[in-house]
Design an enzyme around this catalytic site. Structure first.
Site, PDB file in Angstrom:
ATOM      1  N   GLN A  65       0.833  -1.205   0.000  1.00  0.00           N
ATOM      2  CA  GLN A  65       0.000   0.000   0.000  1.00  0.00           C
ATOM      3  C   GLN A  65       0.866   1.253   0.000  1.00  0.00           C
ATOM      4  OE1 GLN A  65      -3.577   0.284   2.585  1.00  0.00           O
ATOM      5  NE2 GLN A  65      -2.520   1.958   3.601  1.00  0.00           N
ATOM      6  N   GLY A  66       0.761   2.052  -1.055  1.00  0.00           N
ATOM      7  CA  GLY A  66       1.542   3.281  -1.164  1.00  0.00           C
ATOM      8  C   GLY A  66       0.728   4.502  -0.774  1.00  0.00           C
ATOM      9  N   TYR A  67       0.531   4.690   0.520  1.00  0.00           N
ATOM     10  CA  TYR A  67      -0.239   5.826   1.034  1.00  0.00           C
ATOM     11  C   TYR A  67       0.672   6.829   1.742  1.00  0.00           C
ATOM     12  CZ  TYR A  67      -5.064   4.121   0.248  1.00  0.00           C
ATOM     13  OH  TYR A  67      -6.252   3.725  -0.302  1.00  0.00           O
ATOM     14  N   SER A  68       1.169   6.455   2.922  1.00  0.00           N
ATOM     15  CA  SER A  68       1.893   7.401   3.778  1.00  0.00           C
ATOM     16  C   SER A  68       3.178   7.901   3.123  1.00  0.00           C
ATOM     17  CB  SER A  68       2.245   6.743   5.117  1.00  0.00           C
ATOM     18  OG  SER A  68       1.084   6.425   5.845  1.00  0.00           O
ATOM     19  N   SER A  99       4.316  -1.587   4.479  1.00  0.00           N
ATOM     20  CA  SER A  99       4.421  -2.992   4.891  1.00  0.00           C
ATOM     21  C   SER A  99       4.542  -3.896   3.668  1.00  0.00           C
ATOM     22  CB  SER A  99       3.182  -3.399   5.696  1.00  0.00           C
ATOM     23  OG  SER A  99       3.032  -2.585   6.843  1.00  0.00           O
ATOM     24  N   GLU A 113     -10.300  -1.952   6.122  1.00  0.00           N
ATOM     25  CA  GLU A 113      -9.077  -2.267   6.853  1.00  0.00           C
ATOM     26  C   GLU A 113      -9.337  -2.923   8.200  1.00  0.00           C
ATOM     27  OE1 GLU A 113      -4.770  -0.097   7.511  1.00  0.00           O
ATOM     28  OE2 GLU A 113      -6.559   1.139   7.339  1.00  0.00           O
ATOM     29  N   SER A 149      -3.345   7.803  13.735  1.00  0.00           N
ATOM     30  CA  SER A 149      -3.031   8.083  15.131  1.00  0.00           C
ATOM     31  C   SER A 149      -4.297   8.264  15.967  1.00  0.00           C
ATOM     32  CB  SER A 149      -2.172   9.352  15.235  1.00  0.00           C
ATOM     33  OG  SER A 149      -2.943  10.490  14.879  1.00  0.00           O
TER      34      SER A 149
END
Length: 403
Positions: free
Chosen positions: A134-137, A169, A253, A379
């Site tokens: 997953q390429g998000y953050s 991850s 998720e 968070s």
């Protein structure tokens, strides 16, 4: 709504036993028995993880919760999906490499992808042949995902993707990455984003760097895209609709997998209870109170997960509530794990030296890794803001002036 309850037995001389009782039908128990028998016959902790994914796919165990079939996966009811997840958590099978593709990417593609995209990618996920990350953050765009700076420039043959993703991850194992990137020059915040499917095998254009953590392990990675290629037909949901697709994915998720996660939590709590008995810490009334509180809170998490399972559309704050519950709970368990061990918890293994790497024991790893539980995956501050604004209807948090 899934009805029923569950029973937990706290026994300091044994593992923490968790028995599920939430109105399972007879056919669900038959399914659970089939799952348990298959895992007993095939699961082993030392199997190559990619080979294991292929074995799961060949047996039809990948994608049992997808909303539509026809891509090589068997189908299962919601209660059967829970049974599969729980029995897997109890087995000695390795951690899944295909989790992101099966439980995040595939449901999103089913909801937003074209027929051609589904036919191309879903069978490969169901067979365990292609793994995803997953390429998000990004640095500076983690909890504030709308701050994404990775850009994708459209060209005649597709897109050229450039930027950096972090905390990715399984990037070191993945064949593909779904990337949230800015495809509209000059766009800001939620606008101008697209959900692109990018192959990872692009030497010189995609670089993966493991992030070594204070646990000594590297579960996460940095990913650098330097003109990586994505095909025009590999935009999910259409160009400029990336925010809508990305938010839809986050809704998948914290589903059935949350219940399996709690099986692992129960096993960890059982080990802490045993350590408290062996060290004599259980004689301290404060320690006993904390152990019982962890046990009771785990039951509450279980009931909450069952109550909201399948109802995320009518309970929009449910995923955020669940994240707040388990993040803080697991972090407190890590603190308790080293507390009951006393001074021994700060000592490395025999033969350790500064020049040689070493493995943390279970309690030490739990304590150190759980420090991140209230940060990753959104968070605590972000989850509370979501609940306040979207569920309670409180005024939106004021934003600073953008430069």
């Amino acid at each position: 709504m899934v009805a029923g309850g569950f029973r937990t037995v706290l026994n300091p001389t044994q593992s923490l036993e968790v028995t599920v009782e939430f109105g399972a039908a007879p056919e669900d128990e038959v399914f659970r028995s089939e799952v348990r028998a298959w895992l007993d016959a095939h699961a082993t902790a030392d199997v190559d993880r990619r080979d294991w994914e292929r074995a799961l796919g060949a047996a039809g165990w990948i994608g049992i919760g997808w909303a539509e079939g026809g891509y090589g996966n068997r189908t299962a009811t919601l209660t059967q999906q829970v049974a599969w997840a729980e029995e897997y958590a109890r087995s000695v099978a390795p951690a899944r490499s295909g989790h992101i593709g099966e439980n995040l990417f595939a449901p999103t593609l089913i909801a937003h992808g074209s027929d051609e995209q589904k036919a191309r990618f879903l069978p490969a996920v169901a067979a365990g042949e292609e793994l995803w990350c997953q390429g998000y953050s990004e640095p500076g765009a983690g909890s504030d995902l709308a701050g994404v700076r990775t850009v994708a420039v459209r060209e005649a043959d597709g897109y050229r993707v450039s930027g950096q993703k972090i905390w990715t991850s399984l990037a070191h194992e993945a064949d593909w990455c779904f990337v949230l990137a800015r495809t509209e020059a000059g766009s800001r915040r939620h606008h101008g984003l697209s959900f692109l499917l990018v192959p990872m095998d692009q030497p010189g254009r995609v670089e993966v760097r493991p992030i070594r953590q204070m646990t000594g392990t590297s579960e996460f990675n940095e990913v650098f895209f330097d003109g990586a290629h994505a095909r025009l037909e590999h935009v999910v949901g259409g160009e400029g609709n990336g925010w809508r697709v990305a938010m839809s994915l986050l809704g998948f998720e914290r589903g059935v997998s949350t219940l399996a996660q709690q099986i692992g939590f129960a096993q960890e709590l059982g080990r802490v209870v045993r350590d408290a008995v062996e060290s004599g810490a259980v004689g301290d009334p404060v320690v006993r109170e904390r152990l019982v509180r962890q046990w009771a809170e785990l039951r509450v998490m279980r009931w909450n997960a069952l109550r909201t399972l399948g109802n995320s559309a009518t309970e929009p704050g449910a995923p955020s509530v669940a994240k707040l519950l388990w993040g803080g709970w697991h972090q407190r368990l890590g603190e308790l794990a080293v507390l009951v061990r006393g001074a021994a918890a700060s000592v490395g293994p025999a033969g350790w030296s500064a020049a040689a790497p070493y493995e943390l024991d279970a309690a030490q790893h739990l304590f150190l890794f759980s420090r991140a539980d209230t940060i990753y995956g959104g968070s605590d501050q972000v989850q509370r803001t979501i609940i306040a604004e979207r569920v309670l209807g409180l005024p939106r948090e004021p934003k600073g002036v953008e430069s």
